[in-house]
Write an enzyme that holds these catalytic residues in place. Structure first.
Site, mmCIF file in Angstrom:
data_model
loop_
_atom_site.group_PDB
_atom_site.id
_atom_site.type_symbol
_atom_site.label_atom_id
_atom_site.label_comp_id
_atom_site.label_asym_id
_atom_site.label_seq_id
_atom_site.Cartn_x
_atom_site.Cartn_y
_atom_site.Cartn_z
ATOM 1 N N LYS A 181 3.161 -0.268 -12.982
ATOM 2 C CA LYS A 181 2.081 -0.729 -12.091
ATOM 3 C C LYS A 181 0.753 -0.737 -12.847
ATOM 4 O O LYS A 181 -0.029 -1.683 -12.759
ATOM 5 C CB LYS A 181 1.990 0.191 -10.855
ATOM 6 C CG LYS A 181 3.156 -0.015 -9.883
ATOM 7 C CD LYS A 181 3.268 1.062 -8.804
ATOM 8 C CE LYS A 181 4.549 0.870 -7.997
ATOM 9 N NZ LYS A 181 4.807 1.892 -7.004
ATOM 10 N N GLN B 92 2.383 7.501 -5.261
ATOM 11 C CA GLN B 92 3.792 7.223 -5.561
ATOM 12 C C GLN B 92 4.700 8.194 -4.813
ATOM 13 O O GLN B 92 4.482 9.400 -4.811
ATOM 14 C CB GLN B 92 4.020 7.322 -7.084
ATOM 15 C CG GLN B 92 5.393 6.887 -7.554
ATOM 16 C CD GLN B 92 5.678 5.400 -7.329
ATOM 17 O OE1 GLN B 92 4.782 4.577 -7.307
ATOM 18 N NE2 GLN B 92 6.932 5.062 -7.150
ATOM 19 N N ASP C 193 -0.031 -0.306 -0.160
ATOM 20 C CA ASP C 193 1.408 -0.250 0.147
ATOM 21 C C ASP C 193 1.685 -0.783 1.559
ATOM 22 O O ASP C 193 2.826 -1.075 1.890
ATOM 23 C CB ASP C 193 1.889 1.215 0.130
ATOM 24 C CG ASP C 193 2.494 1.638 -1.202
ATOM 25 O OD1 ASP C 193 3.147 0.807 -1.851
ATOM 26 O OD2 ASP C 193 2.311 2.816 -1.569
HETATM 27 N N1 GUN Z 1 8.405 4.790 -4.448
HETATM 28 C C1 GUN Z 1 9.381 3.858 -4.489
HETATM 29 N N2 GUN Z 1 8.925 2.664 -4.026
HETATM 30 C C2 GUN Z 1 7.642 2.865 -3.680
HETATM 31 C C3 GUN Z 1 6.626 2.018 -3.153
HETATM 32 O O1 GUN Z 1 6.827 0.821 -2.884
HETATM 33 N N3 GUN Z 1 5.408 2.595 -2.933
HETATM 34 C C4 GUN Z 1 5.165 3.908 -3.206
HETATM 35 N N4 GUN Z 1 3.957 4.374 -2.943
HETATM 36 N N5 GUN Z 1 6.083 4.722 -3.705
HETATM 37 C C5 GUN Z 1 7.310 4.196 -3.940
#
Ligand code: GUN
Length: 300
Positions: free
Chosen positions: A54, A98, A121
């Site tokens: 990311k 995350q 998100d």
């Molecule tokens: N962990 C796995 N997928 C995601 C996601 O799309 N967003 C976040 N914040 N954590 C994750």
């Protein structure tokens, strides 16, 4: 029929090029580099690799980007205070914590503490509600990625029979809400089947689908004869089914029996290389939107 592959990596690259041009313009015209913070608690290897990807993408697009690493044993109050700091920071437009978080932390409390206008998100209940109502700025990344793939490869789902397999908060439920909207790229007739649906009914609904979106979490769940001739099949599943002796890497498969289903479908996403590459790209799209919302360039 041999299905055409929907190559998520190619679509993602195209959207990133569009986003890069938008970021360049935001910087040149408005002095507004999108600001994104990704908060990682602990050192879970999968989470480290997601967060690294990311950050890499946000740097490539020219964002103002911060990676905030916190120790596994961080206290919940400290994490909430950190989120509050970023909520107040005008240079930060998007906050991503995350998941999963360590067990001693209440994930819901943490996600609910994020300013909804910075919740890239789209997991905050305010954003979930906005999506259902249809008054939203951003969408959860994985279902939004599925929508982009459908529209760009198959065409507008307006009036089509969409069947969603799975009702998770992260994929199935928001996917239903997105496809229901009375707007371009949606406006479909939507059915959701799930663990409460008898198997014979699941098969019956799948066979009606013009567009079948599968997030069941079961390897190769969807069989060839469950799919209508000419359907568009979007496979969200990522299942590790072994380790390659040659490469030492995990062997992945989706929730769809790819070989059998591609004999009948007109379009299908591969695993890997289908929905996966879209998720980070949609996060970037949300972050650009969050910057525009903060600057008043977009109203929600
Ligand atoms: N962990 C796995 N997928 C995601 C996601 O799309 N967003 C976040 N914040 N954590 C994750």
């Amino acid at each position: 029929m041999a299905a055409k592959l929907i190559k998520g990596a190619e679509v993602a690259a195209q959207i990133r090029a569009e986003l890069k041009a938008e970021v360049d313009e935001l910087k040149a015209k408005h002095n507004l580099p999108p600001g994104l913070v990704t908060i990682l608690v602990g050192e879970n290897p999968a989470s480290v690799s997601y967060v690294t990807a990311k950050q890499k993408t946000s740097h490539e697009l020219g964002f103002y980007s911060i990676q905030d690493n916190q120790p596994e044993d961080i206290r919940e109050e400290r994490l909430l205070a950190l989120i509050d700091k970023y909520n107040q920071d005008p240079q930060i437009h998007g906050i991503l914590v995350q998941l999963p978080l360590p067990k001693h932390i209440d994930s819901q409390k943490v996600l609910y503490a994020i300013d909804p206008n910075k919740d890239v998100d789209a997991f905050h209940p305010v954003n979930v509600g906005r999506i259902l109502i249809g008054n939203y700025a951003f969408l959860p990344c994985t279902p939004a990625g599925c929508q982009e793939l459908i529209v760009r490869a198959y065409g507008d789902p307006k009036g089509k029979e969409v069947v969603v397999v799975g009702r998770s908060n992260i994929v199935g439920k928001p996917m239903v809400a997105i496809m229901l909207q009375k707007r371009a790229g949606a406006n479909a007739t939507v059915t959701c089947v799930h663990t409460g649906t008898p198997k014979d009914k699941i098969i019956e609904h799948c066979r009606r689908a013009d567009i079948l979106i599968v997030a069941a979490g079961v390897p190769k769940y969807i069989q060839g004869d469950w799919v209508r001739e000419g359907a568009c099949v979007i496979d969200v599943g990522v299942n590790r089914i072994g380790i390659s002796e040659k490469t030492g890497k995990a062997i992945l498969c989706g929730d769809v029996d790819f070989d059998a289903v591609s004999e009948r479908a007109s379009y299908i996403t591969p695993v890997p290389g289908g929905v996966g590459p879209m998720t980070i790209t949609m996060l970037m799209k949300n972050s650009v939107m969050a910057a525009k919302v903060a600057a008043g360039l977009v109203k929600i």
